[in-house]
Design a protein around this motif. Structure first.
Motif, short mmCIF file in Angstrom:
data_model
loop_
_atom_site.label_atom_id
_atom_site.label_comp_id
_atom_site.label_asym_id
_atom_site.label_seq_id
_atom_site.Cartn_x
_atom_site.Cartn_y
_atom_site.Cartn_z
N SER A 133 0.72 -1.24 0.00
CA SER A 133 -0.10 0.04 -0.05
C SER A 133 0.84 1.24 -0.18
CB SER A 133 -1.04 -0.10 1.25
OG SER A 133 -1.45 1.12 1.36
N LEU A 134 0.56 2.02 -1.16
CA LEU A 134 1.50 3.19 -1.18
C LEU A 134 0.60 4.58 -0.66
CD1 LEU A 134 2.90 2.71 -4.67
CD2 LEU A 134 3.80 2.07 -2.46
N ASP A 175 -0.03 5.39 2.15
CA ASP A 175 -1.12 4.38 2.98
C ASP A 175 -1.78 5.26 4.14
OD1 ASP A 175 -1.96 1.60 3.97
OD2 ASP A 175 -1.04 2.21 5.67
N SER A 211 3.43 2.10 2.69
CA SER A 211 4.64 3.10 2.44
C SER A 211 3.89 4.44 2.85
CB SER A 211 4.93 3.25 1.04
OG SER A 211 5.74 4.40 0.74
N ILE A 269 8.00 6.39 -0.61
CA ILE A 269 7.83 5.61 -1.78
C ILE A 269 8.84 6.03 -2.88
CG2 ILE A 269 6.15 7.59 -2.81
CD1 ILE A 269 4.94 5.47 -4.46
N GLY A 298 -3.16 2.48 -3.71
CA GLY A 298 -2.69 3.60 -3.35
C GLY A 298 -3.72 4.66 -3.75
N SER A 357 -2.76 8.34 -4.86
CA SER A 357 -1.55 9.44 -4.74
C SER A 357 -2.20 10.57 -4.55
CB SER A 357 -0.85 9.47 -6.24
OG SER A 357 -1.88 9.62 -7.27
N PHE A 372 1.98 10.37 -8.78
CA PHE A 372 1.46 9.22 -9.59
C PHE A 372 2.46 8.45 -10.33
CE2 PHE A 372 0.04 7.95 -13.89
CZ PHE A 372 -0.57 6.87 -13.38
N GLU A 390 5.43 8.08 -9.42
CA GLU A 390 6.24 6.92 -8.57
C GLU A 390 5.30 5.77 -8.21
OE1 GLU A 390 9.16 6.98 -7.51
OE2 GLU A 390 9.84 9.09 -8.04
N TYR A 391 3.86 5.86 -8.20
CA TYR A 391 3.32 4.94 -7.77
C TYR A 391 3.32 3.89 -9.31
CZ TYR A 391 -1.39 2.35 -8.01
OH TYR A 391 -2.51 1.32 -8.07
N MET A 408 4.76 -0.03 -9.45
CA MET A 408 3.86 -0.84 -10.07
C MET A 408 4.54 -1.64 -11.22
SD MET A 408 -0.20 -0.29 -11.44
CE MET A 408 -0.90 -1.54 -12.28
N LEU A 436 -6.01 2.37 -7.68
CA LEU A 436 -5.61 3.59 -7.57
C LEU A 436 -6.72 4.54 -7.47
CD1 LEU A 436 -3.50 5.73 -7.91
CD2 LEU A 436 -3.97 6.20 -10.37
#
Length: 328
Positions: free
Chosen positions: A10-11, A13, A39, A62, A89, A91, A116, A118-119, A123, A133
């Motif tokens: 979970s980003l 979080d 994260s 992250i 996540g 973002s 986003f 970074e997500y 991923m 997302l």
């Protein structure tokens, strides 16, 4: 045959809304059918999560995370997590939202909302079986289209008003099998108030900025009445009617600065007794267990709840996981 354990990364979080929803579906680290890696960088968010879910594995920022061959690394520590079943996540949305200052509504190019990418980076490294997302429903169409192209799915739009007493229009991109439409519940703001009166059927969207509340009753009413980005509670209906009538007579059409220039010339005691939502009322609006944020300050709780997920909505979106993973 169902898989014995659900592995989640979970980003952003926050207060771990994903974990609350999974818990309600029967998944928990305590029971042994969930591994949850979070994260997050806000100390008070981590404090809340570890108080409620002490076996959560916190993995840090992250931007420092890398994943390769089943190993998650943050430059200081590493975790052998293997294959990730669920990658989730929300973002930061500040540069997407209509609530943003116009010249800062920069979409995917904004400093905060560009996280986003970074997500997306992580991923692509993780290659999870399922993902989710979340972001604001009011983002520009070009940003929504770009995110959909990156993720390969169209978003599901759900307004939290269908299951709680607040307005919260959000987009959810996911490849989790959906089992049908979300079941609507008739919950109004008045149903969750501990005391007092509201003229609204639903609360305005809880915002992270609620953690920086106005304490001046007249300023509070002005913002509530003229912009809508605040939810107020009045002593009773008569109190609300008197506040509105007095405002229309003395301050209608004025800016906050203009009101400040004339406020000393009139009696503004009529606005005494106006209040903001309590911590417990905010928790109820987000579907969070009562007392979940008790170990942080009122303002920190408002920040987390305003920035968090509506649990019944996430629970609905996760429902399809129950068919593939053991919940006992």
């Amino acid at each position: 045959m169902k898989k014995d354990k659900l592995v989640v990364l979970s980003l952003f979080d926050g207060m771990s809304g994903g974990q609350i929803a999974l818990d309600k579906l029967g998944f928990s680290v305590q029971k042994g059918n969930l591994e949850y890696y979070a994260s997050e960088i806000k100390p008070y968010a981590i404090q809340v999560v570890q108080e409620n879910y002490p076996k959560t594995t916190q993995v840090g920022d992250i931007t420092k995370l890398e994943y390769k061959n089943g190993i998650l690394d943050n430059m200081e520590n590493s975790w052998k997590i293997g294959e990730v079943d669920l990658f989730i996540g929300g973002s930061p949305c500040q540069n997407f939202s209509v609530a943003c200052i116009p010249n800062k509504r920069l979409g995917l190019e904004g400093d905060k909302s560009s996280l986003f990418y970074e997500y997306l980076r992580l991923m692509n490294e993780v290659k999870p079986k399922y993902f989710l997302l979340e972001n604001v429903g009011s983002m520009k169409k070009e940003d929504q289209k770009a995110i959909s192209e990156y993720l390969g799915v169209e978003p599901i739009k759900i307004n939290s008003k269908v299951v709680t007493g607040q307005l919260r229009n959000r987009l959810y991109w996911t490849n989790i099998p959906q089992l049908g439409e979300i079941e609507e519940k008739d919950i109004k703001l008045a149903d969750i108030l501990e005391q007092g009166y509201t003229d609204r059927e639903k609360a305005r969207t809880l915002l992270q900025s609620d953690s920086r509340p106005l304490t001046d009753p007249l300023r509070m009413f002005h913002r509530y009445y003229s912009t809508g980005f605040l939810t107020l509670v009045f002593k009773d209906k008569e109190h609300y009617d008197r506040c509105k009538e007095y405002y229309d007579k003395h301050f209608k059409g004025m800016s906050a600065k203009e009101i400040d220039k004339v406020r000393n010339d009139v009696d503004i005691s009529i606005y005494n007794g106006i209040r903001l939502l309590t911590r417990n009322e905010r928790e109820k609006l987000q579907g969070v267990p009562e007392g979940y944020t008790d170990n942080v300050t009122e303002n920190q709780a408002a920040s987390l709840l305003g920035d968090g997920w509506t649990i019944p909505v996430i629970q609905h979106l996760f429902q399809g996981l129950v068919n593939e993973y053991a919940t006992k």
